[in-house]
Design an enzyme around this catalytic site. Sequence first.
Site, PDB file in Angstrom:
ATOM      1  CD  GLU A  47     -23.977  20.477  18.555  1.00 18.11           C
ATOM      2  OE1 GLU A  47     -24.691  21.465  18.677  1.00 18.11           O
ATOM      3  OE2 GLU A  47     -23.126  20.353  17.656  1.00 18.11           O
ATOM      4  CD  GLU A 102     -24.739  17.787  13.970  1.00 17.19           C
ATOM      5  OE1 GLU A 102     -24.563  18.985  13.672  1.00 17.19           O
ATOM      6  OE2 GLU A 102     -25.496  17.421  14.875  1.00 17.19           O
TER       7      GLU A 102
HETATM    8  C1  GAL Z   1     -24.925  21.418  15.156  1.00 18.30           C
HETATM    9  C2  GAL Z   1     -26.289  20.890  15.612  1.00 18.30           C
HETATM   10  C3  GAL Z   1     -27.240  20.685  14.462  1.00 18.30           C
HETATM   11  C4  GAL Z   1     -27.209  21.853  13.536  1.00 18.30           C
HETATM   12  C5  GAL Z   1     -25.809  22.042  13.047  1.00 18.30           C
HETATM   13  C6  GAL Z   1     -25.667  23.137  12.025  1.00 18.30           C
HETATM   14  O1  GAL Z   1     -24.255  22.053  16.158  1.00 18.30           O
HETATM   15  O2  GAL Z   1     -26.120  19.692  16.303  1.00 18.30           O
HETATM   16  O3  GAL Z   1     -28.535  20.455  14.936  1.00 18.30           O
HETATM   17  O4  GAL Z   1     -27.649  22.975  14.207  1.00 18.30           O
HETATM   18  O5  GAL Z   1     -24.996  22.371  14.150  1.00 18.30           O
HETATM   19  O6  GAL Z   1     -24.401  23.100  11.496  1.00 18.30           O
END
Ligand code: GAL
Length: 819
Positions: free
Chosen positions: A401, A473
């Site tokens: 990110e 994610e």
């Molecule tokens: C993302 C991040 C993860 C975690 C997640 C929580 O932005 O890459 O490590 O923090 O959010 O939803």
Amino acid sequence: MNSRIYLNNSWKFTPEWTGETADPAFDESTMENIRIPHTVKELPLHYCNEQSYQMVSGYRRHLFAPEEWKGKAILLTFEGAAHDATVFLNGREAASHHCGYTAFTADISSLLNYGEDNIITVRLDSRETLNVPPFGFVIDYMTYGGIYRNVYLEIRSFSYIEDVFVNTDPGSIYEKNNSNGEGMGKSFFSDDASLTSLVTINNFRPGMMIRQSFRSKTQEQFRLLREMEVIEDSFESEGFAGSVRLWDVDDPALYQLKTELIDSTGTSVDEVITTFGFRIAEFRKDGFWLNGRKLRIRGLNRHQAYPYVGYAMPDTVQREDADILKRELGVNAVRTSHYPQAQSFIDRCDELGLLVFTEFPGWQHIGDESWKNQALTNLTEMICQYRNHPSIILWGVRINESIDDEEFYSRTNQLAHHLDPSRQTGGVRCYKKGFFQEDVFTYNDFSHNGLTAGCENKSKVTPDIDKPYLITEYNGHMFPTKAYDDEEHRLEHALRHARVLNSVAGKNDISGSFGWVMNDYNTHKDFGSGDRVCYHGVMDMFRNPKMAAYVYAIQQDDRPVLEISSSMDIGEHPGSCRGDVYVFTNSDKVRMYRNDKFIREFDSSSTPFANLHHGPFIIDDYIGDTLRENEDFTDSQAHQITRILNLVARKGLYGLPKKVYLSVGKLFIQYHMKPQDLVDLYNRYIGDWGSASGNYRFDAIKDGKVVKSVTKAPMNQVKLSLESSRTALIEGNSYDVASIRIRATDERGNVLPYFNDPLVLHVEGALELMGPDIISLAGGMGGTYVKTTGSEGTGKLTVSSTSGASAELEFTVRTGGDQ
Ligand code: GAL
């Protein structure tokens, strides 16, 4: 030969490093006796503090070096020391390493006193102020500290094989239905496979040869592949393997290449055995392809963290997570967010056929030039240490990110391709489009908020729709969910996972997705629910499944799953309206009985998540034909009343569409019914007020047979259930640990989600507890860990509640074997 001596035992630890700790004459008497894996600080489950593990600590260990070792290469390897380690041998620096997530090796041959005792000392800096990845800004996970992975010594010949990187070419692939009797689906084969290995020799001498042979990992005998003269320290060796079975998700066939170093007298002086697999893994514009067929990636992210001890869990426990992912949660892939994870975890992924996306350490922040150089070193170490694992299908070469950094990321991409031309690169983003240097556009799509579509279209996200696209994610912080949240919250969490999976499955140009995240995890003050916990898991920290876990679990067909989203207690819901009750099952049908009377058979194909292999579906009938059978109604009257009562059950009296009120009015006129008649029927057939039991049984039917049953009824007794990953523990390379899930259930095995009472844990025999001996369940679930103490024997764990329920588990501990 290449013999490995584990040095996990007999260490001493001090939380305060001083200039003298490395001095061989240092007084060790105040140091603590510890074993590795070790954490510099045990933490509470909730409200821990990231400051408490930030320190410069010291480790010491004695090592006797026999005279026979003289003239050999003595290599000392640390598989994981978080985060900045300097190793001293007899007070002299032997190595330093600045990454907590990759291994490093020190050649200590020239520093050892042979025939004498030697002192190994490690200065370990676990402060988050270090100028190395992932540090520099906030991080949504704890980074812990400690020598938390294996330490071992290798006694090698002076000239030794430093590395072997195997690349395979499976040739022409053909497919067969598997007949190996292990219940697997497809197997892939080739009759003209070949392999190339890049071999690196340290201190090679003219006249040396290498001999390579290979075998399937299940065979005894190696088959000679080739012999060749060594004329430089790094070279490629090719060989024809012929008929092989390919590594695949359903049939993860593994092979081993034995590389021997032969000196000029014809003696084999060193040997390395490399485990690998034949396979072709490729992300294409239209998705992910494994061995020539398209396969949708359905995965979860994993942090390597555990309650109390953070990263410090032995290999046996690391491996269990891979089993949980593949066998219990039924996913086919894992992303090792946000760093390389234990070799033992990835070994298990190889053995299970679990695909892995692994990335170099980092979280949003990119540092200065020195930080970036360290990131490149980390990337080199990650690829060189993990590139023989067939399960790894993609390298993550952007800091998770982070923003675009054209110069930095062209270096990471080039480096990755140079070190491993066989794999594609990705790099996880939270921004759409942007400067795209990787092979696969990997993006965290958090667009689903409960109301929106499960995911965005590829064309809205990637700058180049002709390149592959993978969602890395989703969900996570969009809907934190505790195991003890109310039923509707837990159900919505599950449905959000189902919606995203369903949307992704409906788009042919998305390679797949990884949900955030396998289990809840401790985190920094800037994230989570204020108690330093991110409740984003589909499981809790002890790997107990929340409702969302079943969305994944029902996608596999190896073991029957049946979970009902509701306890069926109407009082749990606003206005006493139960709302939609979902069934999570991988069976074909579910038959529902109320008070042992058959109500209705529900077909799994009624799922609103039609793109899923098995989608959750709604119970929309609590009455079936019972009104017609029991009451003095005409068919049409029974039908209309059934429909109305079922709607009231799901939507509540005040949530009904206007048309329903009209139908009610018609009923009153047509059949001379009064409002109270309907209320009585509701109470009798749905509400269950005052009835003797109010018992719902659900039978899951597969191929015409009942494969699983769940009964929901008022509880009469609290039971404690203990489920241990293993009860036969082995003191091998280090201590062994059993993970125990503890649940409070009713007498039918249903978890009691609001049993949050304290429990007292007691161990006896050859075991000790990890963490506190009084715990509270949360959402009716919790856990503990028991660890071996160095002695053989039996052990027992007893868990008891203040209200009288108790349970116990017996263990055996054997010493000396391989774990
Ligand atoms: C993302 C991040 C993860 C975690 C997640 C929580 O932005 O890459 O490590 O923090 O959010 O939803």
